[in-house]
Design a protein around this motif. Structure first.
Motif, PDB file in Angstrom:
ATOM      1  N   ASP A  60      15.293 -16.401 -11.554  1.00  0.00           N
ATOM      2  CA  ASP A  60      16.030 -15.627 -12.555  1.00  0.00           C
ATOM      3  C   ASP A  60      17.353 -15.139 -11.991  1.00  0.00           C
ATOM      4  N   ASN A  61      17.337 -14.619 -10.769  1.00  0.00           N
ATOM      5  CA  ASN A  61      18.578 -14.128 -10.166  1.00  0.00           C
ATOM      6  C   ASN A  61      19.569 -15.265  -9.929  1.00  0.00           C
ATOM      7  N   ALA A  62      19.067 -16.422  -9.516  1.00  0.00           N
ATOM      8  CA  ALA A  62      19.962 -17.550  -9.270  1.00  0.00           C
ATOM      9  C   ALA A  62      20.611 -18.032 -10.567  1.00  0.00           C
ATOM     10  N   ILE A  63      19.798 -18.190 -11.618  1.00  0.00           N
ATOM     11  CA  ILE A  63      20.350 -18.661 -12.895  1.00  0.00           C
ATOM     12  C   ILE A  63      21.275 -17.620 -13.499  1.00  0.00           C
ATOM     13  N   SER A  64      20.865 -16.352 -13.472  1.00  0.00           N
ATOM     14  CA  SER A  64      21.695 -15.292 -14.052  1.00  0.00           C
ATOM     15  C   SER A  64      23.014 -15.152 -13.308  1.00  0.00           C
ATOM     16  N   GLY A  65      22.971 -15.218 -11.980  1.00  0.00           N
ATOM     17  CA  GLY A  65      24.208 -15.113 -11.215  1.00  0.00           C
ATOM     18  C   GLY A  65      25.145 -16.280 -11.467  1.00  0.00           C
ATOM     19  N   THR A  66      24.578 -17.484 -11.553  1.00  0.00           N
ATOM     20  CA  THR A  66      25.415 -18.662 -11.809  1.00  0.00           C
ATOM     21  C   THR A  66      26.053 -18.605 -13.188  1.00  0.00           C
ATOM     22  N   THR A  67      25.262 -18.236 -14.194  1.00  0.00           N
ATOM     23  CA  THR A  67      25.809 -18.173 -15.550  1.00  0.00           C
ATOM     24  C   THR A  67      26.844 -17.058 -15.685  1.00  0.00           C
ATOM     25  N   LEU A  68      26.622 -15.940 -14.991  1.00  0.00           N
ATOM     26  CA  LEU A  68      27.619 -14.866 -15.035  1.00  0.00           C
ATOM     27  C   LEU A  68      28.936 -15.325 -14.414  1.00  0.00           C
ATOM     28  N   PHE A  69      28.857 -16.089 -13.345  1.00  0.00           N
ATOM     29  CA  PHE A  69      30.070 -16.609 -12.703  1.00  0.00           C
ATOM     30  C   PHE A  69      30.788 -17.599 -13.621  1.00  0.00           C
ATOM     31  N   THR A  70      30.029 -18.519 -14.223  1.00  0.00           N
ATOM     32  CA  THR A  70      30.659 -19.513 -15.091  1.00  0.00           C
ATOM     33  C   THR A  70      31.215 -18.889 -16.365  1.00  0.00           C
ATOM     34  N   TYR A  71      30.591 -17.803 -16.826  1.00  0.00           N
ATOM     35  CA  TYR A  71      31.084 -17.134 -18.039  1.00  0.00           C
ATOM     36  C   TYR A  71      32.473 -16.552 -17.829  1.00  0.00           C
ATOM     37  N   SER A  72      32.788 -16.185 -16.596  1.00  0.00           N
ATOM     38  CA  SER A  72      34.085 -15.582 -16.302  1.00  0.00           C
ATOM     39  C   SER A  72      35.194 -16.611 -16.107  1.00  0.00           C
ATOM     40  N   MET A  73      34.865 -17.892 -16.138  1.00  0.00           N
ATOM     41  CA  MET A  73      35.853 -18.940 -15.879  1.00  0.00           C
ATOM     42  C   MET A  73      36.406 -19.475 -17.192  1.00  0.00           C
ATOM     43  N   PRO A  74      37.725 -19.455 -17.382  1.00  0.00           N
ATOM     44  CA  PRO A  74      38.315 -20.006 -18.611  1.00  0.00           C
ATOM     45  C   PRO A  74      38.107 -21.515 -18.697  1.00  0.00           C
ATOM     46  N   ASP A  75      38.248 -22.034 -19.907  1.00  0.00           N
ATOM     47  CA  ASP A  75      38.014 -23.466 -20.136  1.00  0.00           C
ATOM     48  C   ASP A  75      38.974 -24.342 -19.336  1.00  0.00           C
ATOM     49  N   PHE A  76      40.236 -23.917 -19.239  1.00  0.00           N
ATOM     50  CA  PHE A  76      41.190 -24.776 -18.541  1.00  0.00           C
ATOM     51  C   PHE A  76      40.910 -24.822 -17.038  1.00  0.00           C
ATOM     52  N   VAL A  77      40.342 -23.744 -16.493  1.00  0.00           N
ATOM     53  CA  VAL A  77      39.973 -23.747 -15.072  1.00  0.00           C
ATOM     54  C   VAL A  77      38.800 -24.693 -14.847  1.00  0.00           C
ATOM     55  N   VAL A  78      37.781 -24.597 -15.693  1.00  0.00           N
ATOM     56  CA  VAL A  78      36.624 -25.486 -15.571  1.00  0.00           C
ATOM     57  C   VAL A  78      37.046 -26.941 -15.710  1.00  0.00           C
ATOM     58  N   SER A  79      37.901 -27.226 -16.681  1.00  0.00           N
ATOM     59  CA  SER A  79      38.329 -28.603 -16.919  1.00  0.00           C
ATOM     60  C   SER A  79      39.074 -29.156 -15.715  1.00  0.00           C
ATOM     61  N   ASN A  80      39.960 -28.380 -15.157  1.00  0.00           N
ATOM     62  CA  ASN A  80      40.720 -28.859 -13.998  1.00  0.00           C
ATOM     63  C   ASN A  80      39.837 -29.005 -12.763  1.00  0.00           C
ATOM     64  N   ILE A  81      38.847 -28.140 -12.605  1.00  0.00           N
ATOM     65  CA  ILE A  81      37.907 -28.289 -11.492  1.00  0.00           C
ATOM     66  C   ILE A  81      37.128 -29.590 -11.638  1.00  0.00           C
ATOM     67  N   PHE A  82      36.710 -29.900 -12.856  1.00  0.00           N
ATOM     68  CA  PHE A  82      35.979 -31.148 -13.092  1.00  0.00           C
ATOM     69  C   PHE A  82      36.848 -32.362 -12.795  1.00  0.00           C
ATOM     70  N   VAL A  83      38.114 -32.296 -13.166  1.00  0.00           N
ATOM     71  CA  VAL A  83      39.024 -33.407 -12.871  1.00  0.00           C
ATOM     72  C   VAL A  83      39.159 -33.592 -11.369  1.00  0.00           C
ATOM     73  N   ILE A  84      39.330 -32.477 -10.640  1.00  0.00           N
ATOM     74  CA  ILE A  84      39.508 -32.572  -9.187  1.00  0.00           C
ATOM     75  C   ILE A  84      38.244 -33.097  -8.507  1.00  0.00           C
ATOM     76  N   VAL A  85      37.089 -32.562  -8.908  1.00  0.00           N
ATOM     77  CA  VAL A  85      35.837 -32.910  -8.219  1.00  0.00           C
ATOM     78  C   VAL A  85      35.367 -34.313  -8.597  1.00  0.00           C
ATOM     79  N   PHE A  86      35.210 -34.557  -9.917  1.00  0.00           N
ATOM     80  CA  PHE A  86      34.562 -35.794 -10.353  1.00  0.00           C
ATOM     81  C   PHE A  86      35.524 -36.974 -10.444  1.00  0.00           C
TER      82      PHE A  86
END
Length: 325
Positions: free
Chosen positions: A136-162
């Motif tokens: 529960d702590n692992a999932i809650s912490g991960t989702t809280l972190f991802t919730y704070s990330m704007p869409d354009f940040v997530v998209s650019n991270i995916f481009v860089i990584v994948f």
């Protein structure tokens, strides 16, 4: 059922007002844009060769010099009749410009919604079984972190990584707007995940809270004492109760898809309605901008109406309060 019909009637009347205000705001917003479709489509180096009279004649030909209120009334009538007219420069039907991008974005939004709901239900159930535990702590912490990330940040991270580091996907999508839908679907993997990251985090917290409350209810305790299997209590009672608060959250996710898709489609060059909106803004194609904004507002209203009807139909507490009200 008798209570649902007046509610739908009130919502439809309110929707009419909201759509009218949307049409007015979009019209005024496009009015304050610098230049118009004529000056935006003429290259800057060629604009000097046009006289003010020629520019005025072109604006008169396309009806851009008429009084503001007359143009708004025409726009309002066209939007509510779903007859979006023709583009200013090429004089082609607006539907021809937005049909395929709209279908592509609908595919992107539909797949994103399905993936998000499936992921949220699995994660929410797992996290609620042992509140405060490691999972529960692992999932809650991960989702809280991802919730704070704007869409354009997530998209650019995916481009860089994948795309750049792992080379598992192209950095941009090269499919045209009228490409086969299977091609569009295959190209939508990273955009789908990027759209789901933010929405899934919010929906997860709603489901987790509802699941914990349902599992700690008197009914669940009595069922457990009666020897009902834990999985049946979780799936048969707690999950349906916890899904009800998620319905309005799902409607909000649909609304966020419309704004987030513009950013995500721009990053991945996805041939959807967001990319078409950016092109229309650059070209000052006002009818396309107005049509897309109106359809987006209509989609949000329909999603919220469906969510309200579902809550009224599924939640006995709402039906009881409606009868007493």
């Amino acid at each position: 059922m008798t209570r649902m019909i007046p509610m739908i009637g009130r919502r439809l009347a309110l929707s009419f007002v909201i759509l009218s205000l949307t049409a007015l705001i979009v019209f005024l917003g496009t009015e304050v844009l610098p230049g118009d479709a004529i000056t935006a489509t003429i290259p800057a180096e060629e604009l000097a060769f046009y006289t003010p009279q020629q520019i005025a004649e072109m604006r008169h030909e396309y009806g851009l010099d008429r009084p503001v209120y007359l143009r708004f009334l025409e726009v309002w009538q066209r939007l509510f009749s779903l007859d979006f007219g023709t583009t200013i420069v090429k004089r082609e039907p607006v539907y021809d410009r937005i049909l395929h991008p709209m279908i592509n974005s609908a595919i992107l939004a539909g797949v994103s919604l399905a993936v998000m709901l499936a992921a949220v239900i699995v994660l929410g159930v797992l996290a609620s079984l042992r509140p405060g535990g490691r999972l529960d702590n692992a999932i809650s912490g991960t989702t809280l972190f991802t919730y704070s990330m704007p869409d354009f940040v997530v998209s650019n991270i995916f481009v860089i990584v994948f795309a750049v580091w792992l080379g598992l996907s192209p950095a941009v999508i090269f499919a045209s707007t009228d490409a086969p839908k299977l091609t569009i679907l295959a190209a939508a993997i990273l955009p789908v995940v990027a759209l789901c990251v933010h929405g899934a985090a919010y929906q997860f917290r709603l489901l987790r809270t509802g699941m914990i409350e349902a599992l700690n209810s008197d009914y669940a305790e009595r069922a457990q004492l009666a020897g009902v299997p834990a999985w049946r209590i979780c799936i048969g009672h707690a999950l349906p109760s916890a899904l009800i608060p998620m319905l309005n959250g799902t409607a909000a996710f649909v609304a966020s898809l419309l704004s987030g898709s513009v950013v995500v489609e721009a990053v991945f060059k996805f041939p959807g309605i967001g990319s078409e909106l950016l092109r229309a803004l650059a070209q000052r194609e006002i009818p396309i901008i107005q049509a897309i904004a109106f359809l987006a507002a209509l989609a949000v209203i329909v999603a919220n109406l469906i969510a309200d009807i579902a809550v009224l139909a599924l939640d006995p507490r709402v039906r009881t309060s409606s009868r007493h009200g």
